[in-house]
Design a protein around this motif. Structure first.
Motif, PDB file in Angstrom:
ATOM      1  N   MET A 139       0.484  -1.641  -0.250  1.00 12.29           N
ATOM      2  CA  MET A 139       0.026   0.235   0.058  1.00 12.29           C
ATOM      3  C   MET A 139       0.598   1.779  -0.331  1.00 12.29           C
ATOM      4  SD  MET A 139      -2.798   1.414   2.584  1.00 12.29           S
ATOM      5  CE  MET A 139      -3.842   0.120   2.820  1.00 12.29           C
ATOM      6  N   ILE A 140       0.713   2.331  -0.984  1.00 13.42           N
ATOM      7  CA  ILE A 140       1.015   3.207  -1.010  1.00 13.42           C
ATOM      8  C   ILE A 140       0.256   4.045  -0.439  1.00 13.42           C
ATOM      9  CG2 ILE A 140       2.514   5.266  -2.515  1.00 13.42           C
ATOM     10  CD1 ILE A 140       2.329   2.831  -5.053  1.00 13.42           C
ATOM     11  N   VAL A 141       0.946   5.101   0.593  1.00 13.11           N
ATOM     12  CA  VAL A 141       0.183   6.400   1.512  1.00 13.11           C
ATOM     13  C   VAL A 141       1.069   7.693   0.735  1.00 13.11           C
ATOM     14  CG1 VAL A 141      -0.197   7.346   3.941  1.00 13.11           C
ATOM     15  CG2 VAL A 141      -0.592   4.183   3.149  1.00 13.11           C
ATOM     16  N   TYR A 142      -0.290   8.728   0.820  1.00 17.33           N
ATOM     17  CA  TYR A 142       0.560   9.154  -0.217  1.00 17.33           C
ATOM     18  C   TYR A 142       0.100  10.698   0.670  1.00 17.33           C
ATOM     19  CZ  TYR A 142       0.804   7.561  -4.486  1.00 17.33           C
ATOM     20  OH  TYR A 142       1.133   6.853  -5.677  1.00 17.33           O
ATOM     21  N   VAL A 143       1.115  11.353   0.917  1.00 18.06           N
ATOM     22  CA  VAL A 143       1.378  12.859   2.458  1.00 18.06           C
ATOM     23  C   VAL A 143       1.358  13.870   2.182  1.00 18.06           C
ATOM     24  CG1 VAL A 143       0.544  11.536   4.292  1.00 18.06           C
ATOM     25  CG2 VAL A 143       3.084  12.382   3.156  1.00 18.06           C
ATOM     26  N   GLU A 144       0.670  15.006   2.343  1.00 16.71           N
ATOM     27  CA  GLU A 144       1.605  16.091   1.982  1.00 16.71           C
ATOM     28  C   GLU A 144       1.862  17.403   3.377  1.00 16.71           C
ATOM     29  OE1 GLU A 144      -1.048  19.340   1.064  1.00 16.71           O
ATOM     30  OE2 GLU A 144      -3.008  18.509   1.715  1.00 16.71           O
ATOM     31  N   SER A 145       1.568  18.918   2.879  1.00 16.98           N
ATOM     32  CA  SER A 145       3.129  19.396   3.874  1.00 16.98           C
ATOM     33  C   SER A 145       2.147  19.413   5.402  1.00 16.98           C
ATOM     34  CB  SER A 145       3.054  20.275   3.538  1.00 16.98           C
ATOM     35  OG  SER A 145       1.654  20.671   3.208  1.00 16.98           O
ATOM     36  N   ASN A 146       0.673  19.406   5.071  1.00 20.02           N
ATOM     37  CA  ASN A 146       0.088  18.806   6.999  1.00 20.02           C
ATOM     38  C   ASN A 146       0.330  17.825   7.354  1.00 20.02           C
ATOM     39  OD1 ASN A 146      -1.990  17.153   5.587  1.00 20.02           O
ATOM     40  ND2 ASN A 146      -2.475  18.870   4.993  1.00 20.02           N
ATOM     41  N   PHE A 147       1.174  16.763   6.892  1.00 20.80           N
ATOM     42  CA  PHE A 147       1.069  15.347   8.087  1.00 20.80           C
ATOM     43  C   PHE A 147       2.935  15.772   8.297  1.00 20.80           C
ATOM     44  CE2 PHE A 147       4.380  11.332   7.371  1.00 20.80           C
ATOM     45  CZ  PHE A 147       3.298  11.253   8.440  1.00 20.80           C
ATOM     46  N   VAL A 148       4.054  16.662   7.014  1.00 20.62           N
ATOM     47  CA  VAL A 148       4.682  17.344   8.488  1.00 20.62           C
ATOM     48  C   VAL A 148       4.516  18.247   9.455  1.00 20.62           C
ATOM     49  CG1 VAL A 148       7.140  17.970   7.849  1.00 20.62           C
ATOM     50  CG2 VAL A 148       6.040  16.678   6.217  1.00 20.62           C
ATOM     51  N   LEU A 149       3.987  18.955   9.269  1.00 17.46           N
ATOM     52  CA  LEU A 149       3.406  20.062   9.660  1.00 17.46           C
ATOM     53  C   LEU A 149       3.074  19.171  11.187  1.00 17.46           C
ATOM     54  CD1 LEU A 149       1.713  23.123   7.678  1.00 17.46           C
ATOM     55  CD2 LEU A 149       4.293  23.074   9.174  1.00 17.46           C
ATOM     56  N   GLU A 150       1.940  18.486  11.045  1.00 17.25           N
ATOM     57  CA  GLU A 150       1.159  17.104  12.234  1.00 17.25           C
ATOM     58  C   GLU A 150       2.798  17.579  13.040  1.00 17.25           C
ATOM     59  OE1 GLU A 150      -1.941  16.782  13.616  1.00 17.25           O
ATOM     60  OE2 GLU A 150      -2.684  18.209  11.855  1.00 17.25           O
ATOM     61  N   LEU A 151       3.605  16.367  12.848  1.00 14.05           N
ATOM     62  CA  LEU A 151       4.595  15.459  13.395  1.00 14.05           C
ATOM     63  C   LEU A 151       5.722  17.205  13.667  1.00 14.05           C
ATOM     64  CD1 LEU A 151       6.124  12.786  10.595  1.00 14.05           C
ATOM     65  CD2 LEU A 151       4.682  12.605  13.141  1.00 14.05           C
ATOM     66  N   ALA A 152       5.404  18.155  13.293  1.00 17.17           N
ATOM     67  CA  ALA A 152       6.380  18.733  13.921  1.00 17.17           C
ATOM     68  C   ALA A 152       6.469  19.853  15.230  1.00 17.17           C
ATOM     69  CB  ALA A 152       7.436  20.060  13.044  1.00 17.17           C
ATOM     70  N   PHE A 153       4.497  20.089  15.624  1.00 16.47           N
ATOM     71  CA  PHE A 153       4.554  21.510  15.569  1.00 16.47           C
ATOM     72  C   PHE A 153       3.436  20.545  17.031  1.00 16.47           C
ATOM     73  CE2 PHE A 153       4.528  24.377  11.962  1.00 16.47           C
ATOM     74  CZ  PHE A 153       6.402  24.662  12.295  1.00 16.47           C
TER      75      PHE A 153
ATOM     76  N   CYS B  60      -3.910   5.351  -0.224  1.00 10.22           N
ATOM     77  CA  CYS B  60      -4.789   6.144   0.065  1.00 10.22           C
ATOM     78  C   CYS B  60      -4.386   7.854   0.085  1.00 10.22           C
ATOM     79  CB  CYS B  60      -4.950   5.831   1.264  1.00 10.22           C
ATOM     80  SG  CYS B  60      -3.484   5.845   2.626  1.00 10.22           S
ATOM     81  N   PHE B  61      -4.828   8.935  -0.073  1.00 11.51           N
ATOM     82  CA  PHE B  61      -4.368  10.213   0.385  1.00 11.51           C
ATOM     83  C   PHE B  61      -5.028  10.250   1.293  1.00 11.51           C
ATOM     84  CE2 PHE B  61      -4.835  14.447  -1.697  1.00 11.51           C
ATOM     85  CZ  PHE B  61      -3.752  14.823  -1.357  1.00 11.51           C
ATOM     86  N   ILE B  62      -3.488  11.190   1.649  1.00 11.56           N
ATOM     87  CA  ILE B  62      -4.350  11.242   3.637  1.00 11.56           C
ATOM     88  C   ILE B  62      -4.053  13.544   3.527  1.00 11.56           C
ATOM     89  CG2 ILE B  62      -4.505  11.312   5.464  1.00 11.56           C
ATOM     90  CD1 ILE B  62      -3.541   8.507   5.435  1.00 11.56           C
ATOM     91  N   THR B  63      -5.039  14.234   3.744  1.00 14.18           N
ATOM     92  CA  THR B  63      -4.812  15.110   3.183  1.00 14.18           C
ATOM     93  C   THR B  63      -6.109  16.068   4.545  1.00 14.18           C
ATOM     94  OG1 THR B  63      -4.903  17.705   2.611  1.00 14.18           O
ATOM     95  CG2 THR B  63      -5.786  15.449   1.986  1.00 14.18           C
ATOM     96  N   LYS B  64      -5.211  16.857   5.244  1.00 13.37           N
ATOM     97  CA  LYS B  64      -6.875  17.633   6.504  1.00 13.37           C
ATOM     98  C   LYS B  64      -7.550  18.514   5.368  1.00 13.37           C
ATOM     99  CE  LYS B  64      -5.998  18.002  10.717  1.00 13.37           C
ATOM    100  NZ  LYS B  64      -5.695  17.940  11.916  1.00 13.37           N
ATOM    101  N   ASN B  65      -6.728  19.357   4.228  1.00  8.41           N
ATOM    102  CA  ASN B  65      -7.321  19.648   3.637  1.00  8.41           C
ATOM    103  C   ASN B  65      -8.125  19.046   2.798  1.00  8.41           C
ATOM    104  OD1 ASN B  65      -7.344  22.445   1.558  1.00  8.41           O
ATOM    105  ND2 ASN B  65      -5.888  22.130   0.499  1.00  8.41           N
ATOM    106  N   SER B  66      -9.543  19.332   3.187  1.00  3.66           N
ATOM    107  CA  SER B  66     -10.616  18.459   3.188  1.00  3.66           C
ATOM    108  C   SER B  66     -11.397  19.472   2.159  1.00  3.66           C
ATOM    109  CB  SER B  66     -11.684  18.322   4.209  1.00  3.66           C
ATOM    110  OG  SER B  66     -11.991  19.727   4.924  1.00  3.66           O
ATOM    111  N   ARG B  67     -11.457  21.624   2.592  1.00  7.33           N
ATOM    112  CA  ARG B  67     -12.079  22.235   1.871  1.00  7.33           C
ATOM    113  C   ARG B  67     -11.772  22.421   0.344  1.00  7.33           C
ATOM    114  NH1 ARG B  67      -9.930  27.786   2.812  1.00  7.33           N
ATOM    115  NH2 ARG B  67      -7.971  27.628   1.865  1.00  7.33           N
ATOM    116  N   ASP B  68     -10.380  21.897  -0.239  1.00  8.25           N
ATOM    117  CA  ASP B  68     -10.087  21.981  -2.042  1.00  8.25           C
ATOM    118  C   ASP B  68     -10.226  20.677  -1.973  1.00  8.25           C
ATOM    119  OD1 ASP B  68      -9.762  24.496  -1.734  1.00  8.25           O
ATOM    120  OD2 ASP B  68      -8.148  24.700   0.037  1.00  8.25           O
ATOM    121  N   PHE B  69     -10.280  19.763  -2.085  1.00  9.07           N
ATOM    122  CA  PHE B  69      -9.551  18.357  -2.146  1.00  9.07           C
ATOM    123  C   PHE B  69     -10.827  17.189  -2.425  1.00  9.07           C
ATOM    124  CE2 PHE B  69      -5.029  19.411  -1.551  1.00  9.07           C
ATOM    125  CZ  PHE B  69      -4.347  18.487  -2.809  1.00  9.07           C
ATOM    126  N   VAL B  70     -11.789  17.698  -0.964  1.00  7.77           N
ATOM    127  CA  VAL B  70     -13.576  16.627  -0.825  1.00  7.77           C
ATOM    128  C   VAL B  70     -14.337  17.222  -2.214  1.00  7.77           C
ATOM    129  CG1 VAL B  70     -14.855  16.598   0.069  1.00  7.77           C
ATOM    130  CG2 VAL B  70     -12.978  15.941   1.786  1.00  7.77           C
TER     131      VAL B  70
END
Length: 201
Positions: A1-15, A160-170
């Motif tokens: 399984m390939i799990v695609y993430v974007e910048s908000n994945f890094v931001l969740e971890l970092a902050f 799967c593609f996991i992003t918290k940006n539901s406003r634009d990607f949903v």
């Protein structure tokens, strides 16, 4: 399984945001090779842009607070309270340095295990099309085009593609595009982790 993430994945971890623990588990699954983690190259720079905006806001606040505290300290009744305010401004400055360090560490860890999806001319052309056909911003269209390009050459899903940006990607069209490659769109890392675990069981 390939799990695609974007910048908000890094931001969740970092902050250490609200879903950082789920992101930590997802990253651990990638480190143990239970899943493949993929990140568009464009998403590497975005966390630093977000951090830069935060730093500028805090530096401006720090300067303004310092100036106000110096002014208050000139008045004898406020000299003792201003010492406590000084601790607050010191904490603000320290937080700036700490967040930069955490972002560097989080990104280094992600990059040590993730497949970084490069941006080429075909990706840019597709992104320009998606800005209109999928109503995406310039930034989101590059992320999306990168993921679809990678999926086209990936093995059979589920992915799967996991992003918290539901406003634009949903968007029904985006969901359908992804499902062609058996890739599920998920807009919370908790839901994404549940989907990953169900696929591994």
């Amino acid at each position: 399984m390939i799990v695609y993430v974007e910048s908000n994945f890094v931001l969740e971890l970092a902050f250490l945001r609200e879903e950082h623990q789920q992101c930590e588990v997802i990253l651990s699954l990638a480190e143990s090779r239970d899943i493949d983690l993929a990140l568009p190259a464009f998403s590497i720079g975005e966390p630093y842009e977000a951090l830069e905006r935060r730093l500028k806001q805090r530096e401006e606040l720090y300067r303004r607070l310092r100036a106000e505290i110096r002014e208050l300290a000139r008045s004898k009744p406020y000299q003792e309270p201003t010492q406590r305010f000084q601790e607050l401004t010191d904490l603000l400055l320290k937080s700036i340095e700490e967040e930069k360090r955490r972002l560097d560490e989080a990104l280094a860890r992600v990059l040590s295990i993730a497949q970084v999806i490069p941006i080429d001319l075909d990706t840019i052309r597709a992104a320009l099309t998606f800005q209109n056909s999928r109503n995406l911003s310039a930034q989101d269209s590059i992320v999306y085009a990168s993921i679809l390009t990678h999926l086209a050459g990936a093995g059979p899903g589920p992915h799967c593609f996991i992003t918290k940006n539901s406003r634009d990607f949903v968007n029904p069209d985006i969901k359908n595009d992804l499902m062609i490659y058996k890739c599920r769109l998920l807009t919370a890392f908790s839901n994404g982790l549940g989907y990953i675990r169900s696929g591994l069981s």
